[in-house]
Each structure stands twice: as C-alpha cells, then as structure tokens.
Design a protein around this motif. Structure first.
Motif, short mmCIF file in Angstrom:
data_model
loop_
_atom_site.label_atom_id
_atom_site.label_comp_id
_atom_site.label_asym_id
_atom_site.label_seq_id
_atom_site.Cartn_x
_atom_site.Cartn_y
_atom_site.Cartn_z
N GLU A 8 -22.90 74.61 16.68
CA GLU A 8 -22.63 75.38 17.89
C GLU A 8 -21.95 74.48 18.91
OE1 GLU A 8 -26.57 76.61 19.00
OE2 GLU A 8 -26.86 74.88 20.31
N PRO A 9 -21.25 75.07 19.88
CA PRO A 9 -20.57 74.25 20.89
C PRO A 9 -21.56 73.37 21.65
CG PRO A 9 -19.81 76.52 20.99
CD PRO A 9 -21.00 76.52 20.07
N LEU A 10 -21.06 72.23 22.07
CA LEU A 10 -21.84 71.32 22.90
C LEU A 10 -21.44 71.57 24.35
CD1 LEU A 10 -23.78 68.85 23.08
CD2 LEU A 10 -21.74 67.41 22.96
N LEU A 16 -17.78 63.80 26.26
CA LEU A 16 -19.06 63.44 25.67
C LEU A 16 -19.48 62.07 26.19
CD1 LEU A 16 -21.37 63.78 23.58
CD2 LEU A 16 -19.87 62.65 21.94
N LEU A 17 -20.64 62.00 26.75
CA LEU A 17 -21.20 60.72 27.21
C LEU A 17 -22.64 60.67 26.74
CD1 LEU A 17 -21.18 58.07 28.72
CD2 LEU A 17 -21.65 59.31 30.83
N ALA A 18 -22.86 59.98 25.63
CA ALA A 18 -24.20 59.78 25.10
C ALA A 18 -24.53 58.31 25.23
CB ALA A 18 -24.26 60.22 23.63
N GLY A 234 -12.24 65.44 14.26
CA GLY A 234 -10.92 64.85 14.45
C GLY A 234 -10.00 65.62 15.35
N HIS A 235 -10.22 66.95 15.50
CA HIS A 235 -9.25 67.77 16.22
C HIS A 235 -9.93 68.87 17.02
CE1 HIS A 235 -5.76 65.90 14.27
NE2 HIS A 235 -6.53 65.85 13.20
N GLY A 236 -10.87 68.51 17.84
CA GLY A 236 -11.55 69.49 18.67
C GLY A 236 -12.69 68.85 19.43
N PRO A 237 -13.36 69.64 20.27
CA PRO A 237 -14.46 69.09 21.07
C PRO A 237 -15.68 68.78 20.22
CG PRO A 237 -14.29 71.45 21.40
CD PRO A 237 -13.09 71.05 20.59
N PRO A 238 -16.54 67.87 20.67
CA PRO A 238 -17.79 67.60 19.96
C PRO A 238 -18.63 68.87 19.84
CG PRO A 238 -17.37 65.95 21.65
CD PRO A 238 -16.39 67.05 21.88
N PHE A 239 -19.43 68.93 18.79
CA PHE A 239 -20.31 70.09 18.62
C PHE A 239 -21.69 69.65 18.15
CE2 PHE A 239 -17.84 69.76 14.64
CZ PHE A 239 -18.85 69.73 13.68
N ARG A 240 -22.66 70.53 18.40
CA ARG A 240 -24.04 70.27 18.03
C ARG A 240 -24.32 70.70 16.59
NH1 ARG A 240 -27.74 68.65 21.56
NH2 ARG A 240 -27.32 68.94 23.77
N VAL A 241 -25.28 70.01 15.98
CA VAL A 241 -25.83 70.41 14.69
C VAL A 241 -27.28 70.80 14.93
CG1 VAL A 241 -26.34 69.73 12.33
CG2 VAL A 241 -24.29 68.83 13.47
N VAL A 242 -27.62 72.04 14.60
CA VAL A 242 -28.96 72.56 14.84
C VAL A 242 -29.62 72.83 13.50
CG1 VAL A 242 -30.34 74.36 15.93
CG2 VAL A 242 -28.20 73.61 17.00
N ARG A 243 -30.79 72.26 13.29
CA ARG A 243 -31.52 72.46 12.04
C ARG A 243 -32.56 73.55 12.21
NH1 ARG A 243 -30.11 67.57 12.90
NH2 ARG A 243 -28.81 66.54 11.33
N GLU A 244 -32.51 74.51 11.32
CA GLU A 244 -33.49 75.60 11.35
C GLU A 244 -34.77 75.12 10.68
OE1 GLU A 244 -32.79 78.10 12.97
OE2 GLU A 244 -30.61 78.33 13.00
N ALA A 245 -35.89 75.48 11.27
CA ALA A 245 -37.18 75.13 10.68
C ALA A 245 -37.50 76.12 9.56
CB ALA A 245 -38.28 75.16 11.73
N VAL A 246 -37.98 75.60 8.45
CA VAL A 246 -38.40 76.42 7.33
C VAL A 246 -39.89 76.20 7.12
CG1 VAL A 246 -38.18 76.86 4.87
CG2 VAL A 246 -36.15 76.35 6.23
#
Length: 260
Positions: A8-10, A16-18, A234-246
C-alpha cells in the motif's frame, strides 16, 4: 503467524526519511517511468537513495581512502563511514542530483560508497561524479582507481556493510547480478532499496515484460516481501509492505467452541 502480504502507499513520508541508531535513509530523487506517444517509448529515470551514517556530520573530515591491505571486509567497513549512495540516476539528471545532495549537506567528494543496483543507464549514469568513492555496481566491487576486490556475494550470502546494513543479491530484472540494499531497525522497520526488482507499487502485471529472468526476479521479489516493511522501488514512490495475520488451526477451533 505471518500470512499473506499486501502493499500500500506510504503516506506522510516525502521524501522518505527513516532513521535508525546507525543510519538515515532518504530518497533524493524519486524515479519515474512514463509512456510517451503511441509506440513503446518510455521517459524514465531511476530512484536515487542516500544512506547517511548518523555519526557522519556535514563538513567533517572525509575518511581516509580505503586500502585493500586489510581485505574486503575491512574495506567495506571503511567505505560505509561516510555517505552511501544507492544508484545515481541518469546523466540527464546530473544537476538535480548535485542539488539534492547539497540540500543534505553532502558534496560528491564526501560520498564513500556508491551501490549500483544494476547496470542500466538510468541507475548508474552519474558514477563519474564520485571518483573518490568505492563502487559496488551489480556484483563488481572496486576501490577508487579501479582496484577490484572479491567479496563472495550470492543469494545465500549477503554482504554485511555495517550494523543493520546489508547488500543482497536479488537477480532477475537486469540478469543474474542485480543487488538491493537492506537497512534494518529503522523508524519504519526494515527498508529495502530494491532497484528495479520492483518497478513501482502495483507493478504485479507489468514487471515481467521488463525482466531478463522472470523466474529469478519472482524469487527476489518474494524474498524482499518476506522481510521488508518499506520498499523503495526503481521507478516510483516508496511503499509499505503489510503482513496479514493468519490464525493457527488450534486457535480457530477454540474460537468455534467458545461460539457454541
């Protein structure tokens, strides 16, 4: 348990400043790829990311040029004491890159390591600005002046650059020698600067046509999604990775019993 992932979008992080105890991660230039005209022409440039050691201060004396005498491990440790650039964009964006570095208080001569994720011109087009830096371009590692050193990087053996900072072999897009930079323990979690392993958010139906080895790239994508909290593509804004709980089967059985 960890389950499927979604992206999903960040929001709220531009650029981005982490930060971690050891490094700050900044996107200096956001890559883009825009179709042009009615044919297959594309106007593009690659993302440029700065990884800055927290201990480094603008205007501080530059570390001594690394020497090969201590071996590759020692050279890498020396090379990450100053600013680290991941990709350089295309040569047409030279002035914009210099301005972006200057806004962070970094001159080209301050940069001690440049990592080129792969050998395409929109990602390594400005290497000539950093003649005093060590270069890790794909799997080729050399010191200023062109002294090449072995390092053993492969998919099962990352290069450890420093505490929480690694280079991974992530083949596929440009062939077998693409790399990504992994920064762990930041304020946004694990940040992976992935080059064109990921073109952009939502590229699931398009990246294959640009890949030299889709099987290897799929493997690289899955590996990155397994650890990343944020991906810099490489060619767009940073995005989040969200893990679904199982939930485990045992938990579901208990919930069913409680419901009855």
């Amino acid at each position: 348990m960890s389950g499927p992932v979604r992206t999903e979008p960040l929001h709220g992080e531009t650029p981005l400043l982490a930060t971690s105890d050891s490094y700050s991660v900044m996107v200096l230039q956001r890559g883009y790829a825009e179709p042009q005209g009615t044919g297959n022409a594309v106007l593009a440039d690659g993302t440029v990311t700065l990884v800055l050691p927290r201990a480094w201060a603008s205007g501080s004396s530059r570390p001594m040029a690394p020497s090969a005498d201590g071996g590759t491990k020692t050279v890498l440790e020396e090379a990450v004491r100053g600013p680290i650039l991941v990709d350089t964009g295309g040569p047409w964006a030279r002035e914009a890159l210099l301005e972006a570095l200057a806004r962070q208080g970094v001159a080209p001569g301050d940069v001690t390591l440049v990592v080129g994720t792969h050998g395409h011109s929109d990602h390594i087009g400005n290497l000539g600005l950093f003649l005093q830096a060590a270069l890790l371009v794909s799997h080729d590692f050399c010191l200023p002046g062109g002294l090449y050193l072995p390092h053993g990087l492969c998919e099962t053996q990352p290069l450890i650059l420093g505490s929480g900072l690694q280079v991974w072999a992530t083949p596929g897009h440009g062939g077998q020698r693409d790399v990504s930079v992994v920064v762990e323990g930041t304020s946004l979690g694990t940040v992976v600067v992935a080059g064109d392993v990921f073109e952009c958010l939502g590229d699931e139906d398009s990246w294959q046509s640009l890949s030299e080895d889709p099987v290897a790239q799929q493997r690289s994508r899955e590996r990155i999604l397994g650890v990343a909290d944020v991906v810099v593509p490489g060619h767009g804004p940073p995005f989040r990775v969200v893990r679904e709980a199982v939930k485990r089967t045992e938990d579901l059985v208990c919930e069913d019993k409680e419901a009855t």
